[in-house]
Motif scaffolding. Sequence first.
Motif, PDB file in Angstrom:
ATOM      1  N   MET A 191       0.828  -1.210   0.000  1.00 54.89           N
ATOM      2  CA  MET A 191       0.000   0.000   0.000  1.00 54.89           C
ATOM      3  C   MET A 191       0.861   1.258   0.000  1.00 54.89           C
ATOM      4  O   MET A 191       0.544   2.243  -0.669  1.00 54.89           O
ATOM      5  N   LEU A 192       1.961   1.231   0.744  1.00 52.01           N
ATOM      6  CA  LEU A 192       2.878   2.367   0.750  1.00 52.01           C
ATOM      7  C   LEU A 192       3.452   2.595  -0.643  1.00 52.01           C
ATOM      8  O   LEU A 192       3.493   3.728  -1.129  1.00 52.01           O
ATOM      9  N   LEU A 193       3.889   1.530  -1.305  1.00 56.00           N
ATOM     10  CA  LEU A 193       4.465   1.665  -2.644  1.00 56.00           C
ATOM     11  C   LEU A 193       3.425   2.145  -3.658  1.00 56.00           C
ATOM     12  O   LEU A 193       3.727   2.991  -4.509  1.00 56.00           O
ATOM     13  N   ILE A 194       2.203   1.645  -3.556  1.00 55.06           N
ATOM     14  CA  ILE A 194       1.144   2.062  -4.481  1.00 55.06           C
ATOM     15  C   ILE A 194       0.828   3.544  -4.299  1.00 55.06           C
ATOM     16  O   ILE A 194       0.771   4.304  -5.268  1.00 55.06           O
ATOM     17  N   ARG A 195       0.624   3.959  -3.058  1.00 54.38           N
ATOM     18  CA  ARG A 195       0.289   5.364  -2.810  1.00 54.38           C
ATOM     19  C   ARG A 195       1.463   6.287  -3.143  1.00 54.38           C
ATOM     20  O   ARG A 195       1.258   7.373  -3.673  1.00 54.38           O
ATOM     21  N   SER A 196       2.663   5.850  -2.835  1.00 52.43           N
ATOM     22  CA  SER A 196       3.840   6.670  -3.145  1.00 52.43           C
ATOM     23  C   SER A 196       4.033   6.800  -4.650  1.00 52.43           C
ATOM     24  O   SER A 196       4.348   7.884  -5.148  1.00 52.43           O
ATOM     25  N   MET A 197       3.850   5.705  -5.375  1.00 54.56           N
ATOM     26  CA  MET A 197       3.996   5.768  -6.828  1.00 54.56           C
ATOM     27  C   MET A 197       2.910   6.639  -7.435  1.00 54.56           C
ATOM     28  O   MET A 197       3.166   7.355  -8.415  1.00 54.56           O
ATOM     29  N   THR A 198       1.718   6.611  -6.873  1.00 53.25           N
ATOM     30  CA  THR A 198       0.645   7.493  -7.334  1.00 53.25           C
ATOM     31  C   THR A 198       1.049   8.947  -7.160  1.00 53.25           C
ATOM     32  O   THR A 198       0.854   9.773  -8.070  1.00 53.25           O
ATOM     33  N   ILE A 199       1.634   9.275  -6.017  1.00 54.90           N
ATOM     34  CA  ILE A 199       2.091  10.647  -5.765  1.00 54.90           C
ATOM     35  C   ILE A 199       3.185  11.037  -6.755  1.00 54.90           C
ATOM     36  O   ILE A 199       3.183  12.147  -7.299  1.00 54.90           O
ATOM     37  N   VAL A 200       4.109  10.136  -7.017  1.00 56.50           N
ATOM     38  CA  VAL A 200       5.200  10.420  -7.960  1.00 56.50           C
ATOM     39  C   VAL A 200       4.643  10.650  -9.363  1.00 56.50           C
ATOM     40  O   VAL A 200       5.042  11.598 -10.059  1.00 56.50           O
ATOM     41  N   LEU A 201       3.720   9.812  -9.803  1.00 53.22           N
ATOM     42  CA  LEU A 201       3.145   9.971 -11.139  1.00 53.22           C
ATOM     43  C   LEU A 201       2.337  11.264 -11.247  1.00 53.22           C
ATOM     44  O   LEU A 201       2.410  11.965 -12.255  1.00 53.22           O
ATOM     45  N   LEU A 202       1.571  11.576 -10.207  1.00 50.60           N
ATOM     46  CA  LEU A 202       0.811  12.827 -10.223  1.00 50.60           C
ATOM     47  C   LEU A 202       1.742  14.038 -10.188  1.00 50.60           C
ATOM     48  O   LEU A 202       1.450  15.066 -10.805  1.00 50.60           O
ATOM     49  N   ALA A 203       2.848  13.923  -9.480  1.00 53.84           N
ATOM     50  CA  ALA A 203       3.815  15.029  -9.422  1.00 53.84           C
ATOM     51  C   ALA A 203       4.425  15.288 -10.791  1.00 53.84           C
ATOM     52  O   ALA A 203       4.782  16.424 -11.106  1.00 53.84           O
ATOM     53  N   SER A 204       4.544  14.250 -11.604  1.00 51.70           N
ATOM     54  CA  SER A 204       5.089  14.450 -12.945  1.00 51.70           C
ATOM     55  C   SER A 204       4.120  15.233 -13.827  1.00 51.70           C
ATOM     56  O   SER A 204       4.534  15.872 -14.783  1.00 51.70           O
ATOM     57  N   ILE A 205       2.840  15.202 -13.483  1.00 48.99           N
ATOM     58  CA  ILE A 205       1.840  15.975 -14.223  1.00 48.99           C
ATOM     59  C   ILE A 205       1.777  17.408 -13.696  1.00 48.99           C
ATOM     60  O   ILE A 205       1.716  18.352 -14.454  1.00 48.99           O
ATOM     61  N   GLY A 206       1.770  17.521 -12.359  1.00 56.42           N
ATOM     62  CA  GLY A 206       1.700  18.850 -11.756  1.00 56.42           C
ATOM     63  C   GLY A 206       1.460  18.755 -10.258  1.00 56.42           C
ATOM     64  O   GLY A 206       0.830  17.814  -9.760  1.00 56.42           O
ATOM     65  N   ARG A 207       1.958  19.726  -9.539  1.00 57.75           N
ATOM     66  CA  ARG A 207       1.872  19.750  -8.086  1.00 57.75           C
ATOM     67  C   ARG A 207       0.428  19.807  -7.583  1.00 57.75           C
ATOM     68  O   ARG A 207       0.093  19.247  -6.541  1.00 57.75           O
ATOM     69  N   THR A 208      -0.435  20.475  -8.330  1.00 61.56           N
ATOM     70  CA  THR A 208      -1.835  20.607  -7.928  1.00 61.56           C
ATOM     71  C   THR A 208      -2.505  19.249  -7.798  1.00 61.56           C
ATOM     72  O   THR A 208      -3.310  19.024  -6.894  1.00 61.56           O
ATOM     73  N   TRP A 209      -2.159  18.312  -8.679  1.00 63.73           N
ATOM     74  CA  TRP A 209      -2.736  16.973  -8.638  1.00 63.73           C
ATOM     75  C   TRP A 209      -2.321  16.229  -7.360  1.00 63.73           C
ATOM     76  O   TRP A 209      -3.122  15.486  -6.783  1.00 63.73           O
ATOM     77  N   VAL A 210      -1.093  16.434  -6.926  1.00 68.37           N
ATOM     78  CA  VAL A 210      -0.618  15.798  -5.690  1.00 68.37           C
ATOM     79  C   VAL A 210      -1.408  16.330  -4.497  1.00 68.37           C
ATOM     80  O   VAL A 210      -1.876  15.560  -3.662  1.00 68.37           O
ATOM     81  N   PHE A 211      -1.563  17.650  -4.427  1.00 69.12           N
ATOM     82  CA  PHE A 211      -2.322  18.239  -3.317  1.00 69.12           C
ATOM     83  C   PHE A 211      -3.768  17.765  -3.324  1.00 69.12           C
ATOM     84  O   PHE A 211      -4.354  17.498  -2.263  1.00 69.12           O
ATOM     85  N   ALA A 212      -4.366  17.649  -4.497  1.00 66.54           N
ATOM     86  CA  ALA A 212      -5.744  17.160  -4.595  1.00 66.54           C
ATOM     87  C   ALA A 212      -5.836  15.710  -4.112  1.00 66.54           C
ATOM     88  O   ALA A 212      -6.742  15.355  -3.343  1.00 66.54           O
ATOM     89  N   TYR A 213      -4.893  14.880  -4.543  1.00 65.84           N
ATOM     90  CA  TYR A 213      -4.883  13.460  -4.143  1.00 65.84           C
ATOM     91  C   TYR A 213      -4.713  13.305  -2.633  1.00 65.84           C
ATOM     92  O   TYR A 213      -5.463  12.571  -1.986  1.00 65.84           O
ATOM     93  N   VAL A 214      -3.744  14.008  -2.066  1.00 66.26           N
ATOM     94  CA  VAL A 214      -3.510  13.924  -0.619  1.00 66.26           C
ATOM     95  C   VAL A 214      -4.713  14.477   0.137  1.00 66.26           C
ATOM     96  O   VAL A 214      -5.129  13.917   1.154  1.00 66.26           O
ATOM     97  N   GLY A 215      -5.313  15.551  -0.364  1.00 67.27           N
ATOM     98  CA  GLY A 215      -6.507  16.107   0.269  1.00 67.27           C
ATOM     99  C   GLY A 215      -7.660  15.121   0.286  1.00 67.27           C
ATOM    100  O   GLY A 215      -8.362  14.977   1.282  1.00 67.27           O
ATOM    101  N   ILE A 216      -7.839  14.400  -0.833  1.00 67.43           N
ATOM    102  CA  ILE A 216      -8.903  13.399  -0.895  1.00 67.43           C
ATOM    103  C   ILE A 216      -8.610  12.261   0.067  1.00 67.43           C
ATOM    104  O   ILE A 216      -9.511  11.776   0.763  1.00 67.43           O
ATOM    105  N   LEU A 217      -7.367  11.819   0.138  1.00 73.27           N
ATOM    106  CA  LEU A 217      -6.992  10.751   1.081  1.00 73.27           C
ATOM    107  C   LEU A 217      -7.265  11.169   2.525  1.00 73.27           C
ATOM    108  O   LEU A 217      -7.792  10.390   3.316  1.00 73.27           O
ATOM    109  N   LEU A 218      -6.886  12.387   2.863  1.00 69.50           N
ATOM    110  CA  LEU A 218      -7.081  12.860   4.244  1.00 69.50           C
ATOM    111  C   LEU A 218      -8.556  13.045   4.560  1.00 69.50           C
ATOM    112  O   LEU A 218      -8.975  12.841   5.704  1.00 69.50           O
TER     113      LEU A 218
END
Length: 115
Positions: A85-112
């Motif tokens: 689960m750590l690797l899946i969520r971390s890889m999701t963050i890395v892939l979203l970061a390659s698109i743009g920082r806003t996507w990472v913040f949105a993803y983490v916000g949804i998780l929280l």
Amino acid sequence: AEAIPGVIIQLMAISSSVKDVAMMSWLSLAVSAFTTGYTSATISYDFDTSPQKRQSLPHFYGFVPAKASKRATVFVSMIFVSAEMLLIRSMTIVLLASIGRTWVFAYVGILLQHQ
């Protein structure tokens, strides 16, 4: 807690590398992921096998069986699932970061929001 950002940083370095990634990089990533998986599994295992917790909330605690071989199987499974689960969520963050920082913040916000 240090292994979680470490996994993200390691995955970011591996995914952005233009050269072949050394075996030690993959080993370091695995050690970080399994360290966090072990910590998570230990906390869950200790809470679940606590007599006080089992007595106070018997419908919630008690997923770890009494037989030793089955306990070991559950514990090892919890380590692998937590690391995965750590690797899946971390890889999701890395892939979203390659698109743009806003996507990472949105993803983490949804998780929280869903915890």
